[in-house]
Design an enzyme around this catalytic site. Sequence first.
Site, PDB file in Angstrom:
ATOM      1  N   ALA A  76       4.353 -14.918  -0.148  1.00  0.00           N
ATOM      2  CA  ALA A  76       3.814 -14.062   0.983  1.00  0.00           C
ATOM      3  C   ALA A  76       2.370 -13.843   1.117  1.00  0.00           C
ATOM      4  O   ALA A  76       1.678 -13.651  -0.115  1.00  0.00           O
ATOM      5  CB  ALA A  76       4.717 -12.853   0.818  1.00  0.00           C
ATOM      6  N   GLY A 116       7.653 -15.771  -2.385  1.00  0.00           N
ATOM      7  CA  GLY A 116       7.970 -16.441  -1.227  1.00  0.00           C
ATOM      8  C   GLY A 116       8.038 -17.863  -1.269  1.00  0.00           C
ATOM      9  O   GLY A 116       8.740 -18.613  -0.709  1.00  0.00           O
ATOM     10  N   GLU A 119      11.025 -18.911  -3.412  1.00  0.00           N
ATOM     11  CA  GLU A 119      12.267 -18.772  -2.518  1.00  0.00           C
ATOM     12  C   GLU A 119      12.325 -19.874  -1.435  1.00  0.00           C
ATOM     13  O   GLU A 119      13.430 -20.044  -1.049  1.00  0.00           O
ATOM     14  CB  GLU A 119      12.230 -17.357  -1.831  1.00  0.00           C
ATOM     15  CG  GLU A 119      12.315 -16.356  -2.925  1.00  0.00           C
ATOM     16  CD  GLU A 119      12.172 -14.841  -2.320  1.00  0.00           C
ATOM     17  OE1 GLU A 119      11.244 -14.518  -1.844  1.00  0.00           O
ATOM     18  OE2 GLU A 119      13.109 -14.111  -2.496  1.00  0.00           O
ATOM     19  N   GLU A 139       6.263 -10.630  -7.690  1.00  0.00           N
ATOM     20  CA  GLU A 139       6.037  -9.504  -6.729  1.00  0.00           C
ATOM     21  C   GLU A 139       6.356  -8.252  -7.361  1.00  0.00           C
ATOM     22  O   GLU A 139       5.828  -7.274  -6.946  1.00  0.00           O
ATOM     23  CB  GLU A 139       7.462  -9.612  -5.830  1.00  0.00           C
ATOM     24  CG  GLU A 139       7.441 -10.682  -4.875  1.00  0.00           C
ATOM     25  CD  GLU A 139       7.997 -12.243  -5.142  1.00  0.00           C
ATOM     26  OE1 GLU A 139       7.875 -12.462  -6.320  1.00  0.00           O
ATOM     27  OE2 GLU A 139       8.561 -12.682  -4.319  1.00  0.00           O
TER      28      GLU A 139
END
Length: 265
Positions: A76, A116, A119, A139
């Site tokens: 992210a 992310g 992911e 994270e």
Amino acid sequence: MDEDFDTVMVEFDDETGVGTVTMNRPDALNALNGQLRDDIVAGLRRLEAENEAAEGVALRAVVLEGAGEKAFCAGADVGGFSSDSAGASSEPSHYEFIREFPVPVIAKIDGYCLGGGLETALACDFRLASEGSAVGFPEVNLGIFPGAGGVQYVTKLAGPAVAKELAMTGDHISAERAADEGIINHVYADDEFEDAVDEFVTDLAGQAPLAIQAIKQSAAMAVQTGLNEGVAYDGQLFAELLQTDDHAEGAAAFGEDRDPEFQGK
Ligand code: COA
């Protein structure tokens, strides 16, 4: 067809049926901001539109990759968390869109694949990496955790101990270790990477597309349901495939000792 969106580049090769979506924010290591998430979905929709004018299935496989030398995607965008938190929109997230995309999506990982970004790769059907790549869930260093199912996915692929190790330590692991754990499908030497991925993807794109799509649906069902229901679902998919022109073509080609030509019909 080549088309650029703000933060992705999209290409389609009509010889092979392979589409490519390149995340294109190399200066930020392709970090996911709201625009990039939207553009990944828009790029996939653009590729899917290739089927509209085609007889059968034109789009056979999609490669998702990152621009620049350093990263698939570094997660992210750390600058933009509050403004585009997951789940704020009623549109499917790019993770969901990839997972439910009818055609297989291959994450081509060359460099960092974090948070992310990992992911996103986990939402894909296959993860192919160069040996210099590194994956991880950093994270926890920001007081959060992978919010799009990262721990769930890695638990299914590699077991809870590996999932917790990655998410709780925030450490990066090598592509090779990730492959040993079942998180990555294949790791290739850096100088073989491009050709090896091309070969994998072109082979996949040459398979009977409706069978490939049924396999993706079956595998998705397998992680969501019990065995009896899953096997019954497979029975329906199988009955449908038996009626296809591609099945007739595959059987005829086998009998005639030639390569089949599948159309996705
Ligand atoms: N969001 C926004 N920008 C990011 C980013 C992210 N997740 N990851 C890297 N960048 C930017 C850096 O700020 C830097 O920008 P600058 O050149 O304008 O300063 C540029 O990308 C290059 O990154 P840099 O940190 O200088 O490269 P590096 O080789 O030293 O380190 C990483 C690479 C991936 C180890 C490091 O960038 C990193 O840890 N990034 C954060 C990863 C993360 O926490 N992701 C999950 C967020 S939930």
